[in-house]
Scaffold this motif. Structure first.
Motif, PDB file in Angstrom:
ATOM      1  N   PRO A 161      -4.547 -19.761   7.441  1.00  5.79           N
ATOM      2  CA  PRO A 161      -5.830 -20.081   6.878  1.00  5.79           C
ATOM      3  C   PRO A 161      -6.064 -19.672   5.196  1.00  5.79           C
ATOM      4  CG  PRO A 161      -6.090 -19.227   9.119  1.00  5.79           C
ATOM      5  CD  PRO A 161      -4.762 -18.949   8.721  1.00  5.79           C
ATOM      6  N   LEU A 162      -6.643 -19.927   4.738  1.00  6.08           N
ATOM      7  CA  LEU A 162      -6.800 -19.750   3.083  1.00  6.08           C
ATOM      8  C   LEU A 162      -7.382 -17.991   3.115  1.00  6.08           C
ATOM      9  CD1 LEU A 162      -6.845 -20.278   0.110  1.00  6.08           C
ATOM     10  CD2 LEU A 162      -9.371 -21.065   0.429  1.00  6.08           C
ATOM     11  N   ALA A 163      -8.345 -17.746   3.881  1.00  3.57           N
ATOM     12  CA  ALA A 163      -8.807 -16.398   3.925  1.00  3.57           C
ATOM     13  C   ALA A 163      -7.433 -15.489   4.277  1.00  3.57           C
ATOM     14  CB  ALA A 163      -9.869 -16.269   4.973  1.00  3.57           C
ATOM     15  N   ALA A 164      -6.766 -16.009   5.173  1.00  3.14           N
ATOM     16  CA  ALA A 164      -5.770 -15.086   5.437  1.00  3.14           C
ATOM     17  C   ALA A 164      -4.547 -14.966   4.377  1.00  3.14           C
ATOM     18  CB  ALA A 164      -4.844 -15.420   6.747  1.00  3.14           C
ATOM     19  N   LYS A 165      -4.533 -16.182   3.684  1.00  2.00           N
ATOM     20  CA  LYS A 165      -3.478 -16.051   2.365  1.00  2.00           C
ATOM     21  C   LYS A 165      -4.236 -15.250   1.361  1.00  2.00           C
ATOM     22  CE  LYS A 165      -1.331 -20.655   2.990  1.00  2.00           C
ATOM     23  NZ  LYS A 165      -1.399 -22.138   2.531  1.00  2.00           N
ATOM     24  N   LEU A 166      -5.588 -15.361   0.913  1.00  2.00           N
ATOM     25  CA  LEU A 166      -5.994 -14.643  -0.017  1.00  2.00           C
ATOM     26  C   LEU A 166      -5.866 -13.130   0.592  1.00  2.00           C
ATOM     27  CD1 LEU A 166      -9.161 -16.833  -0.565  1.00  2.00           C
ATOM     28  CD2 LEU A 166      -7.211 -16.478  -2.065  1.00  2.00           C
ATOM     29  N   THR A 167      -6.167 -12.781   1.690  1.00  2.77           N
ATOM     30  CA  THR A 167      -5.950 -11.532   2.039  1.00  2.77           C
ATOM     31  C   THR A 167      -4.540 -10.895   1.805  1.00  2.77           C
ATOM     32  OG1 THR A 167      -7.854 -11.519   3.686  1.00  2.77           O
ATOM     33  CG2 THR A 167      -6.250  -9.712   3.843  1.00  2.77           C
ATOM     34  N   ARG A 168      -3.560 -11.590   2.308  1.00  5.14           N
ATOM     35  CA  ARG A 168      -2.142 -11.097   2.141  1.00  5.14           C
ATOM     36  C   ARG A 168      -1.700 -11.242   0.391  1.00  5.14           C
ATOM     37  NH1 ARG A 168       0.462  -8.725   4.941  1.00  5.14           N
ATOM     38  NH2 ARG A 168       0.533  -7.370   2.829  1.00  5.14           N
ATOM     39  N   TRP A 169      -2.307 -11.997  -0.321  1.00  6.05           N
ATOM     40  CA  TRP A 169      -2.055 -11.881  -1.780  1.00  6.05           C
ATOM     41  C   TRP A 169      -2.892 -10.693  -2.293  1.00  6.05           C
ATOM     42  CZ3 TRP A 169      -2.977 -17.828  -2.081  1.00  6.05           C
ATOM     43  CH2 TRP A 169      -1.847 -18.453  -1.950  1.00  6.05           C
ATOM     44  N   GLY A 170      -4.107 -10.629  -2.057  1.00  5.16           N
ATOM     45  CA  GLY A 170      -4.990  -9.569  -2.579  1.00  5.16           C
ATOM     46  C   GLY A 170      -4.238  -8.220  -2.369  1.00  5.16           C
ATOM     47  N   ILE A 171      -3.944  -8.092  -0.895  1.00  4.19           N
ATOM     48  CA  ILE A 171      -3.210  -6.489  -0.573  1.00  4.19           C
ATOM     49  C   ILE A 171      -1.944  -6.394  -1.410  1.00  4.19           C
ATOM     50  CG2 ILE A 171      -2.304  -5.417   1.241  1.00  4.19           C
ATOM     51  CD1 ILE A 171      -4.199  -6.669   3.203  1.00  4.19           C
ATOM     52  N   ASP A 172      -1.199  -7.497  -1.492  1.00  7.35           N
ATOM     53  CA  ASP A 172       0.120  -7.222  -2.322  1.00  7.35           C
ATOM     54  C   ASP A 172      -0.355  -7.201  -3.661  1.00  7.35           C
ATOM     55  OD1 ASP A 172       1.377  -7.433   0.387  1.00  7.35           O
ATOM     56  OD2 ASP A 172       1.611  -9.742  -0.158  1.00  7.35           O
ATOM     57  N   ALA A 173      -1.191  -7.852  -4.301  1.00  7.62           N
ATOM     58  CA  ALA A 173      -1.413  -7.527  -5.698  1.00  7.62           C
ATOM     59  C   ALA A 173      -1.873  -5.988  -6.021  1.00  7.62           C
ATOM     60  CB  ALA A 173      -2.277  -8.574  -6.202  1.00  7.62           C
ATOM     61  N   HIS A 174      -2.741  -5.869  -4.990  1.00  4.78           N
ATOM     62  CA  HIS A 174      -3.260  -4.305  -5.043  1.00  4.78           C
ATOM     63  C   HIS A 174      -2.241  -3.218  -5.064  1.00  4.78           C
ATOM     64  CE1 HIS A 174      -6.902  -1.556  -4.289  1.00  4.78           C
ATOM     65  NE2 HIS A 174      -5.975  -0.712  -4.326  1.00  4.78           N
ATOM     66  N   MET A 175      -1.090  -3.590  -4.099  1.00  2.00           N
ATOM     67  CA  MET A 175      -0.119  -2.660  -4.202  1.00  2.00           C
ATOM     68  C   MET A 175       0.975  -2.805  -5.192  1.00  2.00           C
ATOM     69  SD  MET A 175       0.607  -2.847  -0.126  1.00  2.00           S
ATOM     70  CE  MET A 175       1.871  -1.488   0.017  1.00  2.00           C
ATOM     71  N   GLY A 176       0.812  -3.766  -6.056  1.00  2.00           N
ATOM     72  CA  GLY A 176       1.755  -4.171  -7.170  1.00  2.00           C
ATOM     73  C   GLY A 176       3.085  -4.685  -6.661  1.00  2.00           C
ATOM     74  N   SER A 177       2.987  -5.335  -5.646  1.00  2.00           N
ATOM     75  CA  SER A 177       4.179  -5.959  -5.190  1.00  2.00           C
ATOM     76  C   SER A 177       4.467  -7.492  -5.638  1.00  2.00           C
ATOM     77  CB  SER A 177       4.646  -5.694  -3.662  1.00  2.00           C
ATOM     78  OG  SER A 177       3.604  -6.085  -2.949  1.00  2.00           O
ATOM     79  N   LEU A 178       3.184  -7.991  -5.748  1.00  2.00           N
ATOM     80  CA  LEU A 178       3.018  -9.574  -5.843  1.00  2.00           C
ATOM     81  C   LEU A 178       4.026 -10.264  -6.752  1.00  2.00           C
ATOM     82  CD1 LEU A 178       1.884 -12.089  -3.997  1.00  2.00           C
ATOM     83  CD2 LEU A 178      -0.197 -11.922  -5.582  1.00  2.00           C
ATOM     84  N   PHE A 179       3.597  -9.713  -8.041  1.00  5.40           N
ATOM     85  CA  PHE A 179       4.518 -10.220  -9.230  1.00  5.40           C
ATOM     86  C   PHE A 179       5.273  -9.371  -9.938  1.00  5.40           C
ATOM     87  CE2 PHE A 179       0.262 -12.590  -8.903  1.00  5.40           C
ATOM     88  CZ  PHE A 179       0.680 -13.791  -8.546  1.00  5.40           C
ATOM     89  N   GLY A 180       5.928  -8.354  -9.228  1.00  8.36           N
ATOM     90  CA  GLY A 180       6.758  -7.541  -9.680  1.00  8.36           C
ATOM     91  C   GLY A 180       6.330  -6.577 -10.827  1.00  8.36           C
ATOM     92  N   LEU A 181       7.014  -6.412 -11.747  1.00  8.34           N
ATOM     93  CA  LEU A 181       6.801  -5.403 -12.971  1.00  8.34           C
ATOM     94  C   LEU A 181       5.666  -5.863 -13.714  1.00  8.34           C
ATOM     95  CD1 LEU A 181       7.664  -2.968 -14.836  1.00  8.34           C
ATOM     96  CD2 LEU A 181       8.978  -4.936 -16.080  1.00  8.34           C
ATOM     97  N   ALA A 182       5.193  -7.185 -13.752  1.00  9.11           N
ATOM     98  CA  ALA A 182       3.912  -7.658 -14.639  1.00  9.11           C
ATOM     99  C   ALA A 182       2.583  -7.148 -13.839  1.00  9.11           C
ATOM    100  CB  ALA A 182       3.985  -9.039 -14.495  1.00  9.11           C
ATOM    101  N   ASN A 183       2.708  -7.102 -12.554  1.00 12.17           N
ATOM    102  CA  ASN A 183       1.794  -6.664 -11.665  1.00 12.17           C
ATOM    103  C   ASN A 183       1.520  -5.535 -11.582  1.00 12.17           C
ATOM    104  OD1 ASN A 183       0.898  -7.638  -8.105  1.00 12.17           O
ATOM    105  ND2 ASN A 183       0.095  -6.337  -9.558  1.00 12.17           N
ATOM    106  N   GLN A 184       2.670  -4.481 -11.651  1.00 14.72           N
ATOM    107  CA  GLN A 184       2.481  -3.070 -11.795  1.00 14.72           C
ATOM    108  C   GLN A 184       2.001  -2.907 -13.266  1.00 14.72           C
ATOM    109  OE1 GLN A 184       6.868  -2.604 -10.519  1.00 14.72           O
ATOM    110  NE2 GLN A 184       6.152  -0.592 -10.341  1.00 14.72           N
ATOM    111  N   LEU A 185       2.409  -3.240 -14.200  1.00 13.32           N
ATOM    112  CA  LEU A 185       1.907  -2.949 -15.534  1.00 13.32           C
ATOM    113  C   LEU A 185       0.421  -3.544 -15.651  1.00 13.32           C
ATOM    114  CD1 LEU A 185       4.798  -4.320 -17.926  1.00 13.32           C
ATOM    115  CD2 LEU A 185       3.990  -2.083 -17.384  1.00 13.32           C
ATOM    116  N   LEU A 186       0.067  -4.456 -15.113  1.00 13.43           N
ATOM    117  CA  LEU A 186      -1.618  -4.750 -15.029  1.00 13.43           C
ATOM    118  C   LEU A 186      -2.316  -3.569 -14.375  1.00 13.43           C
ATOM    119  CD1 LEU A 186      -3.668  -6.704 -15.838  1.00 13.43           C
ATOM    120  CD2 LEU A 186      -3.164  -8.106 -13.558  1.00 13.43           C
ATOM    121  N   LEU A 187      -1.862  -3.300 -13.049  1.00 17.75           N
ATOM    122  CA  LEU A 187      -2.588  -2.071 -12.426  1.00 17.75           C
ATOM    123  C   LEU A 187      -2.647  -0.968 -13.131  1.00 17.75           C
ATOM    124  CD1 LEU A 187      -0.904  -2.842  -8.860  1.00 17.75           C
ATOM    125  CD2 LEU A 187      -3.092  -3.352  -9.652  1.00 17.75           C
ATOM    126  N   VAL A 188      -1.508  -0.672 -13.925  1.00 19.22           N
ATOM    127  CA  VAL A 188      -1.688   0.623 -14.530  1.00 19.22           C
ATOM    128  C   VAL A 188      -2.537   0.560 -15.913  1.00 19.22           C
ATOM    129  CG1 VAL A 188      -0.104   1.987 -16.320  1.00 19.22           C
ATOM    130  CG2 VAL A 188       0.777   1.355 -14.195  1.00 19.22           C
TER     131      VAL A 188
END
Length: 471
Positions: free
Chosen positions: A353-380
């Motif tokens: 379901p879309l909500a499950a996908k958004l939850t998965r993507w949101g958690i992984d982006a929050h942890m900095g793993s979804l888009f790799g280094l770019a994700n990490q730099l944005l979090l920093v």
């Protein structure tokens, strides 16, 4: 005509007064909530910034355990498991195996020992080419966090204080969106007054507000994804997702003719723990892992990062799941009959379901793993900006401390002066949000009580001082 003009002027004046009182209420809330919640946000932002850097730190600190220079044909998983079993002994229970995801990486053979938590495991790192044991480390969760990242993660989540400590992060996440949106409204109002010449621009306040506006999306993202992990609000979110059919699908390990386990009857409950939650059942042999892995590959689980979980009982299926949290996300899962090696159940991320996908993507982006280094730099960047905003906010508080603003109205006094339909709407909205976010609701109630008591004692002191002066 004069009467109509007078009525229009009166209505305009009433709207202006109402707007002014609403801005005063928002300012009071933003000012004092920011003051009280600021320390918790500062700790969360600082520890979150450190967590975003942990992939590189782990690779440097645990390079020997994670990587090998050996190249060539890999040993069967059965041999690698046998090497790991020899290193750890016979008492620990084999809970999961993560084959080397790429040449130069090690295989993780994970065991569960008595006294460990449901998300904890002990991993033996094996060179898949030579069979050398490269390390023995505790790991945590589905992400397989090593000791450094685990410590930062638990500090970020709970200050290392267990469930009680999680109240701090939930308090920070619950109020962050309110402080951020309230600050945005106040910033826009101030810009309008400055543009109209009714107020002089203030340097530090301008930097505080402008930085908050630029970071707004990131701050709202931190708040929303942080709440999904929280103890009380996260529980409410999970109940809502389950009720609306938005849960994360998971495979059933029930084999035909067997009785379902309690865990299998909880449909649509997302996996939040690591492979260590499952103990190897009697009769599970290391040789079986190679056949199960081959069956999973034939079924389409092609990600390099994969985890094989043996069944807890002889009448249950094996679980094989992808654990690649990057983009594109690969978290497909299969249940495999240990006797026939046939697929008994299967989930695909594309069918979530879309909500499950958004939850998965949101958690992984929050942890900095979804888009790799770019994700990490944005979090920093966002975390660093939040830290600067908090420091500027406390500097502003020192400049605007109560000794210089003795006549500011408390929230309850402002609410009593607003039109009753508006007051009813504000109170109803606050009650609804407080029910959905219990930590926020309790802290708001405490804030209103403390603020009212401070006002009462201040008024008593002023009346006493006035009486003494007149006498």
């Amino acid at each position: 005509m004069t009467t109509s003009t007078s009525r229009t002027a009166s209505a305009r004046k009433a709207r202006s007064e109402t707007t002014g009182m609403l801005m005063a209420l928002l300012m009071r809330l933003h000012f004092h909530v920011g003051l009280l919640v600021g320390p918790f946000l500062l700790v969360a932002a600082t520890s979150g910034l450190l967590y975003a850097l942990t992939p590189q730190l782990e690779n440097a600190v645990f390079h020997h355990q994670l990587y090998t220079d050996a190249r060539g044909p890999t040993l069967p998983l059965a041999e690698q498991i046998g090497v790991a079993r020899g290193a750890i002994g016979d008492e620990a229970r084999l809970s999961a195996v993560r084959p080397a995801p790429a040449p130069g990486n090690t295989t993780r053979v994970m065991f569960h020992e008595s006294g460990m938590g449901p998300s904890d495991a002990r991993a033996i790192f094996v060179d898949p080419v030579t069979g050398e044991v490269r390390g023995d480390l505790p790991v945590y969760g589905t992400s397989g966090a090593l000791p450094l990242r685990t410590w930062i993660d638990k500090f970020h989540r709970s200050l290392l204080l267990g469930d009680w400590g999680r109240l701090y992060s939930e308090l920070a996440a619950s109020w962050l969106w309110v402080v951020a949106l309230g600050g945005l409204v106040l910033w826009r109002q101030r810009r309008r007054r400055v543009a109209a010449g009714r107020e002089r621009p203030a340097g530090m306040r301008r930097w505080h507000g402008t930085l908050g506006a630029w970071l707004m999306l990131g701050l709202l993202f931190f708040s929303a994804t942080g709440l999904t992990w929280s103890q009380w609000a996260g529980g409410n979110i999970a109940v809502l997702r389950t009720a609306w059919g938005w849960g994360t699908p998971s495979v059933s390990t029930r084999l035909e003719g067997s009785e379902p386990t309690p865990a299998q009857t909880a449909a649509n409950v997302p996996h939040t723990t690591g492979g260590a939650t499952t103990a190897a059942a009697g009769g599970v042999t290391p040789e079986r892992f190679d056949g199960v892995l081959a069956a999973a590959r034939q079924a389409g689980l092609e990600a390099g990062k994969i985890e094989i979980i043996p069944p807890a009982r002889a009448d249950q299926a094996w679980q094989v799941r992808e654990i690649d949290r990057g983009w594109p996300t690969r978290v497909d899962e299969a249940a495999i009959d240990p006797k026939t090696l046939e697929i008994t159940d299967r989930t695909r991320f594309e069918n979530f379901p879309l909500a499950a996908k958004l939850t998965r993507w949101g958690i992984d982006a929050h942890m900095g793993s979804l888009f790799g280094l770019a994700n990490q730099l944005l979090l920093v960047m966002v975390a660093s900006g939040l830290i600067v905003m908090i420091v500027l906010g406390y500097r502003l508080w020192w400049q605007r401390r109560p000794t210089r603003y003795r006549h500011a109205r408390p929230p309850l006094a402002i609410l009593r002066r607003l039109p009753w339909p508006l007051t009813l709407g504000i109170v109803s909205l606050a009650a609804l949000v407080g029910w959905a976010l219990p930590v926020m609701g309790a802290s708001l109630l405490a804030f209103l009580v403390i603020d009212s008591l401070l006002l009462y004692y201040r008024q008593r002191r002023e009346r006493a001082a006035s009486t003494e002066a007149s006498s």
